[in-house]
Design an enzyme around this catalytic site. Sequence first.
Site, PDB file in Angstrom:
ATOM      1  N   CYS A   1      72.229 -26.354  86.369  1.00  0.00           N
ATOM      2  CA  CYS A   1      71.571 -25.497  85.708  1.00  0.00           C
ATOM      3  C   CYS A   1      73.345 -25.583  85.294  1.00  0.00           C
ATOM      4  O   CYS A   1      74.151 -24.118  86.024  1.00  0.00           O
ATOM      5  CB  CYS A   1      70.754 -24.918  85.040  1.00  0.00           C
TER       6      CYS A   1
ATOM      7  N   ARG B   1      78.147 -29.646  89.347  1.00  0.00           N
ATOM      8  CA  ARG B   1      76.876 -29.015  89.397  1.00  0.00           C
ATOM      9  C   ARG B   1      75.770 -29.396  90.338  1.00  0.00           C
ATOM     10  O   ARG B   1      74.822 -28.593  91.162  1.00  0.00           O
ATOM     11  CB  ARG B   1      76.565 -27.642  88.461  1.00  0.00           C
TER      12      ARG B   1
ATOM     13  N   TRP C   1      68.686 -28.973  86.115  1.00  0.00           N
ATOM     14  CA  TRP C   1      68.422 -28.867  87.642  1.00  0.00           C
ATOM     15  C   TRP C   1      67.224 -28.208  87.691  1.00  0.00           C
ATOM     16  O   TRP C   1      67.012 -27.222  87.354  1.00  0.00           O
ATOM     17  CB  TRP C   1      69.265 -28.108  88.220  1.00  0.00           C
TER      18      TRP C   1
ATOM     19  N   ASN D   1      70.381 -20.877  82.188  1.00  0.00           N
ATOM     20  CA  ASN D   1      70.646 -20.992  83.492  1.00  0.00           C
ATOM     21  C   ASN D   1      69.809 -19.520  84.134  1.00  0.00           C
ATOM     22  O   ASN D   1      70.448 -18.872  84.097  1.00  0.00           O
ATOM     23  CB  ASN D   1      72.096 -21.503  83.921  1.00  0.00           C
ATOM     24  N   GLY D   2      69.402 -20.226  84.994  1.00  0.00           N
ATOM     25  CA  GLY D   2      68.768 -18.945  86.091  1.00  0.00           C
ATOM     26  C   GLY D   2      66.775 -19.237  86.070  1.00  0.00           C
ATOM     27  O   GLY D   2      66.357 -20.153  85.817  1.00  0.00           O
TER      28      GLY D   2
ATOM     29  N   GLU E   1      77.426 -27.498 112.096  1.00  0.00           N
ATOM     30  CA  GLU E   1      78.342 -27.912 110.450  1.00  0.00           C
ATOM     31  C   GLU E   1      78.156 -29.018 110.544  1.00  0.00           C
ATOM     32  O   GLU E   1      77.992 -30.021 109.242  1.00  0.00           O
ATOM     33  CB  GLU E   1      79.772 -27.270 110.647  1.00  0.00           C
TER      34      GLU E   1
ATOM     35  N   LYS F   1      77.140 -31.439 107.176  1.00  0.00           N
ATOM     36  CA  LYS F   1      77.606 -33.092 107.227  1.00  0.00           C
ATOM     37  C   LYS F   1      76.904 -34.237 106.735  1.00  0.00           C
ATOM     38  O   LYS F   1      76.574 -35.041 105.488  1.00  0.00           O
ATOM     39  CB  LYS F   1      79.147 -32.822 107.125  1.00  0.00           C
TER      40      LYS F   1
ATOM     41  N   GLU G   1      73.500 -34.341 104.644  1.00  0.00           N
ATOM     42  CA  GLU G   1      73.767 -33.818 103.454  1.00  0.00           C
ATOM     43  C   GLU G   1      73.605 -35.055 102.633  1.00  0.00           C
ATOM     44  O   GLU G   1      73.595 -35.519 101.714  1.00  0.00           O
ATOM     45  CB  GLU G   1      74.704 -33.118 103.742  1.00  0.00           C
TER      46      GLU G   1
ATOM     47  N   HIS H   1      66.775 -28.484 128.960  1.00  0.00           N
ATOM     48  CA  HIS H   1      65.915 -27.671 128.558  1.00  0.00           C
ATOM     49  C   HIS H   1      65.209 -28.668 127.686  1.00  0.00           C
ATOM     50  O   HIS H   1      64.109 -28.510 126.946  1.00  0.00           O
ATOM     51  CB  HIS H   1      66.310 -26.466 128.491  1.00  0.00           C
TER      52      HIS H   1
ATOM     53  N   LYS I   1      75.244 -28.100  94.028  1.00  0.00           N
ATOM     54  CA  LYS I   1      76.223 -27.265  94.430  1.00  0.00           C
ATOM     55  C   LYS I   1      76.397 -25.829  94.643  1.00  0.00           C
ATOM     56  O   LYS I   1      76.540 -25.395  95.330  1.00  0.00           O
ATOM     57  CB  LYS I   1      77.584 -28.184  93.615  1.00  0.00           C
TER      58      LYS I   1
HETATM   59  O1  M6R Z   1      78.747 -21.418  97.461  1.00  0.00           O
HETATM   60  P1  M6R Z   1      77.520 -20.691  99.481  1.00  0.00           P
HETATM   61  O2  M6R Z   1      78.938 -20.817 100.487  1.00  0.00           O
HETATM   62  O3  M6R Z   1      77.429 -19.543  99.041  1.00  0.00           O
HETATM   63  O4  M6R Z   1      76.868 -22.470  99.572  1.00  0.00           O
HETATM   64  C1  M6R Z   1      75.330 -21.930 100.503  1.00  0.00           C
HETATM   65  C2  M6R Z   1      75.302 -23.086 100.920  1.00  0.00           C
HETATM   66  O5  M6R Z   1      73.841 -24.339  99.836  1.00  0.00           O
HETATM   67  C3  M6R Z   1      76.137 -24.372 100.911  1.00  0.00           C
HETATM   68  O6  M6R Z   1      76.970 -24.266 102.336  1.00  0.00           O
HETATM   69  C4  M6R Z   1      75.802 -25.659 101.052  1.00  0.00           C
HETATM   70  O7  M6R Z   1      74.736 -25.335 102.521  1.00  0.00           O
HETATM   71  C5  M6R Z   1      76.870 -26.849 101.549  1.00  0.00           C
HETATM   72  N1  M6R Z   1      76.457 -27.848  99.603  1.00  0.00           N
HETATM   73  C6  M6R Z   1      77.225 -27.898 102.901  1.00  0.00           C
HETATM   74  O8  M6R Z   1      77.817 -28.567 102.115  1.00  0.00           O
END
Ligand code: M6R
Length: 687
Positions: free
Chosen positions: A2, A33, A88, A115-116, A560, A564, A567, A583, A682
Amino acid sequence: MCGIFGYINYLVERDRQFIIDTLLNGLSRLEYRGYDSAGMAVDGDKKNEVQAFKEVGKVAKLRELIAESKPDMTKSFESHAGISHTRWATHGTPTRQNCHPHRSDATWEFAVVHNGIITNYKELKALLESKGFRFETETDTECIAKLAKYLYDQHPDIEFTVLAKAVIKELEGAFGLLLKLSLPARVPPLVIGVRTSKKMKVDFVDVEFSEEGALPAEQASQNAAIKKSSASLLAPPDKSLLHRSQSRAFLSDDGIPQPAEFFLSSDPSAIVEHTKKVLYLEDDDIAHIHEGQLNIHRLTKNDGTSNVRTIQTIELELQEIMKGKFDHFMQKEIFEQPESIVNTMRGRLDTVNKKVTLGGLRQYISTIRRCRRLIFIACGTSYHSCMAVRGVFEELTEIPIAVELASDFLDRQAPVFRDDTCVFVSQSGETADSLMALRYCLERGALTVGVVNVVGSSISLLTHCGVHINAGPEIGVASTKAYTSQFVAMVMFALSLSEDRASKHQRREEIMEGLGKISEQFREILKLNDSIKDMCAKFFKDQKSLLLLGRGAQFPTALEGALKIKEISYLHCEAVMSGELKHGVLALVDENLPIIMILTRDNLFTKSLNAYQQVIARGGRPIVICNPDDPEFSAAQTEKIAVPKTVDCLQGLLNVIPLQLVSYWLAVGEGLNVDFPRNLAKSVTVE
Ligand code: M6R
Ligand code: UD1
């Protein structure tokens, strides 16, 4: 997640068109966001009338809805308060009904955007229903507006701030909200931008604390009246009295309020285009804007915290948050990395004298050296950066290191002690799981350190000390430059901790030298962009699954890269520790399964080669990420992505970049919305 945006003009005449455009533009700046619906409330044509617009989908759809409704855009307002929101969905599906703002009643006496999360909304709802309120939505937010109305109806003469405090006192959870003309904050931050035509008299606003035993008689009796008539659940604040001190910043020499505009948002990026003068609210601050004056109140009496909030000048430039020549924010952020890591090291790493100075840790570094454990706690990409630096911390500090996913750490209620140091790594500084884990560690008396990108974010404010990674705003949901900057910031942290160890002298110098060259090496790797794009089209198009293999410090790189790819391209991708292949996962390998193997040279190279041979023996044709001209991969038919060589513990910084590019081009190839992947936000500010 949000987003909130509010705009208030006082003695600055604006027509409705201007007000609505300002709110819509503010919402557009918050789009990154992540959200599923948007709405706003502005004043109507008649006195005390409110016009609300709500729409499911993008801000552009809300704009269309407003245009179709044909409000009188020429109507002008000398003073006005408008609030808006991107939602959101958490409580209730994305529908117009559930969209914010929410109202107290059909006349919109109180409107709220939030928000929250309000964790006790069910209890409040039940109570308010028993008082005759009819709820219209499935949200937790609606109870705020109805609660305000209920308390107000009981005490029509109540001061607005007293009422706001009474409402907030009943709310549990984490929230930032705008209640018409007022905004209290708890956890998700709120920023207030201020624009005045004349220079402000002072660059701070006084904080007004509640004071027990010092109540003006009139207010004391008002308080007593609320107390008497409220149900116990709705006990009003017993010590929440405001002082009539004026915020000097907005007064003329003769004490008269000056024309002023206020921009209220969950994010400074929605404010910079209007003003650079901003003020960050702290946890539990209540800002009350009324007749051109901004006052900040707190529910508690002075607990030794600062009694002013500074009006700062933000350095964020609008172009910084725009895409520039790039098609997507993510692409821009990938290509920004040669500069962003330099910014992380600026003023901190002296490659000539081989010295690291992290200003934010200076006072704490000797305490941290003596801690019995260093626990790194994070989520998602930030967790991977912690994994990536675990080895270098162990090697340089010889302190036991744990790396934890915040949610799992909390689920286990893991033991934490006063002599532990807990490091919270987060780009946004607002991730709910990380924030809750931080509170958990604070309660147990551990020393807490933040490694955060967003200055003024909750984690940055709540930790004892920390390092801002200074990567600049990251807007793409997929985190890229924050990863490399976190990595570098944490390596510098490990270097600082080991400064007193003579035995590590040479190794430290080698790492610092390596860091000095990284930016140039990033530039080299980014030249591979076109060939990686072609490779994606050739090998990964229409595939169902992809394996990413790495070992030692390159396993976090594989994790990582796989995150990516999943995602933003929605392709299933699994990171596997090369040593684990035999294994189980080897069963998947055949000539059809696409595989990327990280095979840059380090002390585990021979072992990593074993995995490579196992894959080749099953007919697999892996693409290898290796150092240039490595004779092991000289065969013409081997598909290679060659990355320069650096110190082993920094190699992951270089190896991750081709994987970021692979994920980007895979998503673009599928025509997907790279910056706003489905179902993701985000800033994940809910548990
Ligand atoms: O803002 P943060 O680094 O705490 O966020 C953590 C995760 O939500 C964030 O890294 C998420 O995994 C990303 N969208 C990955 O690209
Ligand atoms: C600071 C200034 C920087 C200035 C430099 C000059 C800020 C934000 N940074 O940078 O503009 O150029 O001094 O010496 O004003 N902190 C936390 N938790 C976190 C992150 C940081 O508590 O998660 C604290 C630090 O302990 C420190 C402050 O915030 O007290 C600023 O941290 P940081 O920006 O990293 O400090 P410097 O690099 O010294």
